[in-house]
Design an enzyme around this catalytic site. Structure first.
Site, PDB file in Angstrom:
ATOM      1  N   GLU A   3     -10.979 -11.135  -4.562  1.00  0.00           N
ATOM      2  CA  GLU A   3      -9.340 -11.017  -4.309  1.00  0.00           C
ATOM      3  C   GLU A   3      -8.913 -12.052  -3.723  1.00  0.00           C
ATOM      4  O   GLU A   3      -7.768 -12.028  -3.265  1.00  0.00           O
ATOM      5  CB  GLU A   3      -9.286  -9.728  -3.593  1.00  0.00           C
ATOM      6  CG  GLU A   3     -10.031  -9.514  -2.384  1.00  0.00           C
ATOM      7  CD  GLU A   3      -9.791  -8.078  -1.833  1.00  0.00           C
ATOM      8  OE1 GLU A   3      -8.754  -7.539  -2.039  1.00  0.00           O
ATOM      9  OE2 GLU A   3     -10.375  -7.738  -0.951  1.00  0.00           O
ATOM     10  N   ASN A  17      -4.555  -7.121  -6.892  1.00  0.00           N
ATOM     11  CA  ASN A  17      -3.278  -7.334  -5.856  1.00  0.00           C
ATOM     12  C   ASN A  17      -3.199  -8.424  -4.924  1.00  0.00           C
ATOM     13  O   ASN A  17      -2.261  -9.180  -4.863  1.00  0.00           O
ATOM     14  CB  ASN A  17      -3.369  -5.935  -5.170  1.00  0.00           C
ATOM     15  CG  ASN A  17      -3.424  -4.543  -5.980  1.00  0.00           C
ATOM     16  OD1 ASN A  17      -3.177  -4.715  -7.211  1.00  0.00           O
ATOM     17  ND2 ASN A  17      -4.065  -3.440  -5.364  1.00  0.00           N
ATOM     18  N   ASP A  18      -4.408  -8.356  -4.244  1.00  0.00           N
ATOM     19  CA  ASP A  18      -4.555  -9.296  -3.222  1.00  0.00           C
ATOM     20  C   ASP A  18      -4.785 -10.921  -3.883  1.00  0.00           C
ATOM     21  O   ASP A  18      -4.133 -11.873  -3.537  1.00  0.00           O
ATOM     22  CB  ASP A  18      -5.691  -9.159  -2.162  1.00  0.00           C
ATOM     23  CG  ASP A  18      -5.203  -8.407  -1.261  1.00  0.00           C
ATOM     24  OD1 ASP A  18      -4.240  -8.558  -0.721  1.00  0.00           O
ATOM     25  OD2 ASP A  18      -6.074  -7.508  -0.753  1.00  0.00           O
ATOM     26  N   ARG A  24       2.777  -9.334  -1.270  1.00  0.00           N
ATOM     27  CA  ARG A  24       2.925  -8.213  -2.319  1.00  0.00           C
ATOM     28  C   ARG A  24       3.625  -6.883  -1.841  1.00  0.00           C
ATOM     29  O   ARG A  24       4.127  -6.344  -2.399  1.00  0.00           O
ATOM     30  CB  ARG A  24       1.418  -7.606  -2.591  1.00  0.00           C
ATOM     31  CG  ARG A  24       0.701  -7.188  -1.182  1.00  0.00           C
ATOM     32  CD  ARG A  24      -0.895  -7.239  -1.526  1.00  0.00           C
ATOM     33  NE  ARG A  24      -1.053  -5.568  -1.955  1.00  0.00           N
ATOM     34  CZ  ARG A  24      -2.209  -5.108  -1.801  1.00  0.00           C
ATOM     35  NH1 ARG A  24      -3.169  -5.924  -1.530  1.00  0.00           N
ATOM     36  NH2 ARG A  24      -2.398  -3.826  -2.241  1.00  0.00           N
ATOM     37  N   ARG A  45     -15.542   1.262  -0.041  1.00  0.00           N
ATOM     38  CA  ARG A  45     -15.416  -0.047   0.422  1.00  0.00           C
ATOM     39  C   ARG A  45     -15.330  -0.209   2.026  1.00  0.00           C
ATOM     40  O   ARG A  45     -14.815   0.961   2.041  1.00  0.00           O
ATOM     41  CB  ARG A  45     -13.819  -0.582  -0.003  1.00  0.00           C
ATOM     42  CG  ARG A  45     -13.598  -1.943   0.298  1.00  0.00           C
ATOM     43  CD  ARG A  45     -12.445  -2.637  -0.547  1.00  0.00           C
ATOM     44  NE  ARG A  45     -11.117  -1.812   0.254  1.00  0.00           N
ATOM     45  CZ  ARG A  45      -9.914  -1.917  -0.198  1.00  0.00           C
ATOM     46  NH1 ARG A  45      -9.849  -3.014  -1.394  1.00  0.00           N
ATOM     47  NH2 ARG A  45      -9.036  -1.258   0.232  1.00  0.00           N
ATOM     48  N   CYS A  87     -10.199  -3.333 -10.127  1.00  0.00           N
ATOM     49  CA  CYS A  87      -9.850  -1.922  -9.322  1.00  0.00           C
ATOM     50  C   CYS A  87      -8.317  -2.458  -8.805  1.00  0.00           C
ATOM     51  O   CYS A  87      -7.631  -1.631  -7.944  1.00  0.00           O
ATOM     52  CB  CYS A  87     -10.819  -1.520  -8.496  1.00  0.00           C
ATOM     53  SG  CYS A  87     -10.936  -2.721  -7.128  1.00  0.00           S
ATOM     54  N   HIS A 146       0.970  -1.289   0.015  1.00  0.00           N
ATOM     55  CA  HIS A 146       0.321  -0.014  -0.188  1.00  0.00           C
ATOM     56  C   HIS A 146       0.859   1.422   0.085  1.00  0.00           C
ATOM     57  O   HIS A 146       0.264   2.240  -0.385  1.00  0.00           O
ATOM     58  CB  HIS A 146      -0.982  -0.047   1.140  1.00  0.00           C
ATOM     59  CG  HIS A 146      -2.416  -0.722   0.765  1.00  0.00           C
ATOM     60  ND1 HIS A 146      -2.109  -2.170   0.702  1.00  0.00           N
ATOM     61  CD2 HIS A 146      -3.300  -0.614   0.053  1.00  0.00           C
ATOM     62  CE1 HIS A 146      -3.369  -2.795   0.216  1.00  0.00           C
ATOM     63  NE2 HIS A 146      -3.881  -1.483  -0.149  1.00  0.00           N
ATOM     64  N   ARG A 181     -11.104   3.526  -0.762  1.00  0.00           N
ATOM     65  CA  ARG A 181     -10.500   2.766   0.454  1.00  0.00           C
ATOM     66  C   ARG A 181     -10.460   3.601   1.609  1.00  0.00           C
ATOM     67  O   ARG A 181     -10.109   4.618   1.911  1.00  0.00           O
ATOM     68  CB  ARG A 181      -8.831   2.538   0.240  1.00  0.00           C
ATOM     69  CG  ARG A 181      -8.569   1.653  -0.891  1.00  0.00           C
ATOM     70  CD  ARG A 181      -7.048   1.453  -1.243  1.00  0.00           C
ATOM     71  NE  ARG A 181      -6.691   0.299  -2.009  1.00  0.00           N
ATOM     72  CZ  ARG A 181      -6.176   0.453  -3.143  1.00  0.00           C
ATOM     73  NH1 ARG A 181      -6.158   1.669  -3.832  1.00  0.00           N
ATOM     74  NH2 ARG A 181      -5.995  -0.616  -4.039  1.00  0.00           N
TER      75      ARG A 181
HETATM   76  C1  PEP Z   1      -6.501  -5.586  -4.513  1.00  0.00           C
HETATM   77  O1  PEP Z   1      -6.263  -6.351  -3.576  1.00  0.00           O
HETATM   78  O2  PEP Z   1      -6.312  -5.615  -5.505  1.00  0.00           O
HETATM   79  C2  PEP Z   1      -7.274  -4.213  -4.143  1.00  0.00           C
HETATM   80  C3  PEP Z   1      -7.608  -3.164  -5.020  1.00  0.00           C
HETATM   81  O3  PEP Z   1      -7.337  -3.872  -2.743  1.00  0.00           O
HETATM   82  P1  PEP Z   1      -6.356  -3.237  -1.817  1.00  0.00           P
HETATM   83  O4  PEP Z   1      -4.967  -2.934  -2.856  1.00  0.00           O
HETATM   84  O5  PEP Z   1      -6.604  -2.274  -1.301  1.00  0.00           O
HETATM   85  O6  PEP Z   1      -6.033  -4.331  -1.031  1.00  0.00           O
HETATM   86 MG    MG Z   2      -7.061  -6.204  -1.642  1.00  0.00          MG
END
Ligand code: PEP
Ligand code: MG
Length: 622
Positions: free
Chosen positions: A481, A504-505, A515, A379, A552, A236, A343
Site C-alpha cells: 500500500e 486505498n493507501d 483519501r 492485520r 483488499c 475510514h 482491521r
Molecule cells: C488500503 O489501504 O487499501 C487498506 C485496505 O487498508 P486501510 O483502508 O485500512 O488503510
Molecule cells: Mg491501508
C-alpha cells in the site's frame, strides 16, 4: 428521544447559518431527486459525496447540538500534567475541525464564504488566544479541577462579561466564546465515546464530522444513515459506513445550519444527496426507490451458496473485510470464503486504555471460530493518520504529517510490547482455526524480518509457558500500500508469505491525495496509470514468486473494477460484506479471457480518462 434545538444563534452566527444553508450551487450533472428543487415549503436539497450506497429516510439527530453536561471533578496534583495534555489535545483537535470547516466554506459562493470565513477566523483566533487558554490552564493548575469544568467555568465568566457590555457587537462575541468553549469540551469529553443507542430507531445523524470511532458506535438497527459537512470517500468513516450498510453522504456543503433537530431527512448515499423536509412527491419517490433496492438485495442474497466462477470457468475467491467483530454474522450469511482483512483497530477505539492479550485473544477466537475451515487474515494495528486512537494519547493529533508519521507497522516496531501482545493473541487464536497475519504499511524488507523475528520469539515464549498456539506458525503477509513497497515487491515476496494490495493507501500515497479529504476527493483516482502500474507490478511479482495475492482495498468491492482486477491476474478479492453479492453476480457474468485482454489494453494507456472510458465501455458491453 428528541434532542434540544440548538440555542438561539447570534446575529453573526445566524448569518453564517443562513450562508451555510444556501450552500454551494447545485451542479447540473447531479440527479435531481424526483425533479424537486429547494422550494418555499421547506424542502432543501444538499449535495456531497455519496460514500455509502442506499437510501435512509428518518428524523435528524444533530450530533453536536445537544447541551453538554459537565461534571466538576477534583484532580490530584499528580494528575495536572495529564489534564493539561488532554486540554492541548482537545484544542488541537478543535483547531483542525475549524480549519477543515473553513476550507469547506471557501468553496461556497458569494457572501456565504466571506461571512462564514470571518466567523471561523474568529473561532480560530479564540482557540489560539492566550487569555482563554491561559485562564483555563490556571483553573486546572490552581483549583485542581478537571479540564471540562475549567473550560466551562472560564467561558462562563468571559461570556458573562461580554453579555454585560453596552455594545451590541461585543455582546454577540460572548456567544461565540461559548461556542468555541463547547467545541473544546466536546473534544475533551471525546464525544465519540457517547454512542447513538439512545436515538429513535431509523434516526439520521447529522454532524460536522463523524470519525471512524464514532461510526464504530453506530448500530444499523438504530441509526438509519448519516450526513456530515466533512469527509472524503475513501476515508475510514466512509469504509466503516459501507461495511455497516449505512447510507452516508460526506462533505456536504451547507449542511450545518441547514438542518434542525427533528427535521425529516432523506440520505441518498448512492447519489450523494441529502433532502431536508422533503415534499410529499419527493418522499414517495424515495420510498419507492428504497423498496426497489431492498428487492434487489434480497434477490442477490440467493447467490450465497453459488461459487464465484466466471463464464469461462475460472474460480475466484471472495472474502470479507471486517471492521468490527459484530459484522462476522453478516459475512458468514453472505457466503464469504474467509476474512481477507480484519482491521484490529476496533479493539483500540473509544477507550482510554489498551486491550489486554486475553481480551484480544477472545475477540479473535470468536471470529476464527465463526469461520471454520476458512482463513481469517488479521492485520496488526494500523493506527495513525486519520485512524486516531485515544488510547495512544495526543501524539497523533500533534504529528505535523500524521499520514507519513509514526503509524502502523512503524509504531508496532517502535513499541514492540504492543506488537508482542497482538502476536500472542493471534498465535493463541490461531490454535482454533486458520489464521493469517498481515502487516500494514510495510515499506522495507527489514521491517518484515524484524516482525517475523518478534513473532518467532513470542511463539517460543508461549510454547515454553505451555500455551497452545497455532502450529505451524501462521503465514505472515504484507500489505502492498506504499508505492515503494509495490516497486520493491520482488524483494518483499522473498520474505513474505502472501501479499494483500491496499489500493486505498496506494492511491493516496502515489497521487499525494488525502483519501479522507473532500476538497481533493475529485482527484483521488485508482485508475491513474501510475497506480495501476504499481498494482500490476506487485501482482506480477507475487505470481513470479508463487505467493498468494489478494486485493483488499475498496476497489475490490467496486463493480466498476472487478473486470480489471481479475484481468490483471488477481483471483482473490476481499471487500465489505455488503459489496460481496454484487461482485459475485458480476463475476458470474464475466468472461475472464475478455477481461484479461481488456486489462492488457488498459495497461498500454497513459491517460486516466482513456483508461476510464475503456473500462466503462467493457463493463457496459459485458
Ligand atoms: C488500503 O489501504 O487499501 C487498506 C485496505 O487498508 P486501510 O483502508 O485500512 O488503510
Ligand atoms: Mg491501508
Amino acid at each position: 428521544m428528541k434532542t434540544k434545538k440548538p440555542a438561539a444563534k447570534t446575529k453573526s452566527a445566524k448569518g453564517a447559518a443562513r450562508a451555510l444553508k444556501t450552500g454551494p450551487a447545485k451542479s447540473k450533472a447531479r440527479p435531481d431527486p424526483a425533479g424537486q428543487q429547494p422550494d418555499s415549503r421547506g424542502q432543501h436539497v444538499f449535495e456531497g459525496l455519496g460514500v455509502s450506497p442506499g437510501i435512509a429516510i428518518g428524523i435528524s439527530h444533530m450530533r453536536d447540538s445537544g447541551d453538554i453536561q459537565v461534571v466538576e471533578r477534583q484532580i490530584g496534583k499528580d494528575e495536572i500534567s495529564a489534564e493539561l495534555d488532554r486540554l492541548r489535545e482537545a484544542v488541537t483537535k478543535s483547531l483542525r475541525q475549524v480549519a477543515k470547516l473553513k476550507a469547506k466554506a471557501a468553496s461556497f459562493h458569494g457572501t456565504a464564504a466571506e461571512e462564514l470565513g470571518y466567523l471561523l477566523d474568529a473561532h480560530m483566533h479564540m482557540l489560539k488566544s492566550r487569555s482563554l487558554l491561559g485562564g483555563i490552564t490556571q483553573r486546572i493548575e490552581g483549583r485542581c479541577c478537571n479540564a471540562e469544568a475549567a473550560v466551562m467555568a472560564e467561558i462562563g465568566v468571559i461570556s458573562k462579561n461580554f453579555a454585560e457590555m453596552d455594545d451590541a457587537y461585543l455582546r454577540m462575541r460572548g456567544q461565540e466564546v461559548r461556542e468555541v468553549g463547547l467545541r473544546i469540551v466536546r473534544n475533551l469529553a471525546n464525544a465519540s465515546f457517547s454512542g447513538f443507542d439512545h436515538l429513535e430507531p431509523g434516526s439520521i445523524v447529522i454532524a460536522e464530522e463523524i470519525t471512524p470511532a464514532d461510526t464504530a458506535l453506530m448500530d444499523p438497527r438504530i441509526v438509519g444513515g448519516f450526513a456530515c459537512a466533512i469527509g472524503g470517500a475513501e476515508g475510514h468513516t466512509a469504509i466503516m459506513a459501507r461495511s455497516l450498510g449505512l447510507p452516508a453522504v460526506l462533505g456536504v456543503g451547507g449542511l450545518i445550519g441547514g438542518v434542525d433537530s427533528a427535521d425529516k431527512v432523506i440520505v441518498d448515499g448512492s447519489n450523494g444527496i441529502v433532502v431536508v423536509n422533503p415534499s410529499a412527491a419527493c418522499l414517495a419517490d424515495y420510498e419507492r426507490r428504497r423498496k426497489a433496492m431492498e428487492r434487489e438485495t434480497k434477490a442477490l442474497s440467493r447467490l450465497r451458496n453459488v461459487a464465484p466462477i466466471t463464464r469461462d470457468g475460472i474460480r475466484v475467491t471472495l472474502q470479507a473485510n471486517l471492521e468490527l467483530p459484530r459484522e462476522i454474522g453478516q459475512a458468514v450469511a453472505a457466503g464469504a470464503e474467509g476474512i481477507g482483512l480484519l482491521r484490529t483497530e476496533f479493539l483500540f477505539m473509544n477507550r482510554d486504555d489498551l486491550p489486554s492479550e486475553d481480551e484480544q485473544t477472545a475477540a479473535l477466537i470468536e471470529i476464527v471460530e465463526a469461520m471454520p475451515g476458512r482463513p481469517v487474515t488479521v492485520r496488526t494495528l494500523d493506527i495513525g493518520g486519520e485512524k486516531l486512537a485515544t488510547s495512544f494519547g495526543p501524539h497523533f493529533a500533534e504529528a505535523p504529517n500524521p499520514a507519513l508519521g509514526l503509524r502502523a507497522i512503524r509504531l508496532s516496531l517502535k513499541e514492540p510490547k504492543l506488537l508482542e501482545t497482538q502476536f500472542a493473541a493471534m498465535l493463541r487464536a490461531g490454535a482454533k482455526g486458520q489464521l493469517r497475519i498481515l502487516l500494514p504499511m510495510i515499506s522495507t524488507v527489514a521491517e518484515v524480518k524484524e516482525a517475523r523475528a518478534i513473532l518467532a520469539s513470542v511463539a517460543t515464549r508461549l510454547k515454553r509457558r505451555g500455551v497452545k498456539i497455532a502450529n505451524p506458525l501462521p503465514p505472515l503477509g504484507v500489505m502492498i500500500e506504499i508505492p515503494g513497497a509495490a516497486l520493491a515487491a520482488d524483494a518483499l515476496a522473498n520474505v513474505a508469505d502472501f501479499f494483500a494490495i491496499g489500493s486505498n493507501d496506494l492511491t493516496m500515497y502515489t497521487l499525494a491525495i488525502d483519501r479522507g479529504e473532500e476538497s481533493v476527493a475529485h482527484l483521488y483516482n485508482p485508475l491513474h496509470p501510475g497506480v495501476l502500474r504499481l498494482i500490476q507490478f506487485a501482482i506480477q511479482a507475487a505470481l513470479r514468486a508463487r505467493i498468494p495475492i489478494s486485493i483488499c482495498g475498496e476497489i475490490a468491492g467496486d463493480l466498476r473494477f472487478t473486470a480489471l482486477n481479475l484481468g490483471l491476474g488477481v483471483r482473490e478479492l476481499s471487500m465489505s460484506t455488503n459489496a460481496l453479492p454484487r461482485v459475485k453476480s458480476r463475476i458470474l457474468n464475466l468472461d475472464m479471457q475478455a477481461a484479461t485482454q481488456r486489462a492488457h489494453m488498459i495497461m498500454d494507456q497513459f491517460d486516466a480518462g482513456r483508461i476510464s472510458a475503456l473500462l466503462d465501455d467493457f463493463n457496459e458491453a459485458s
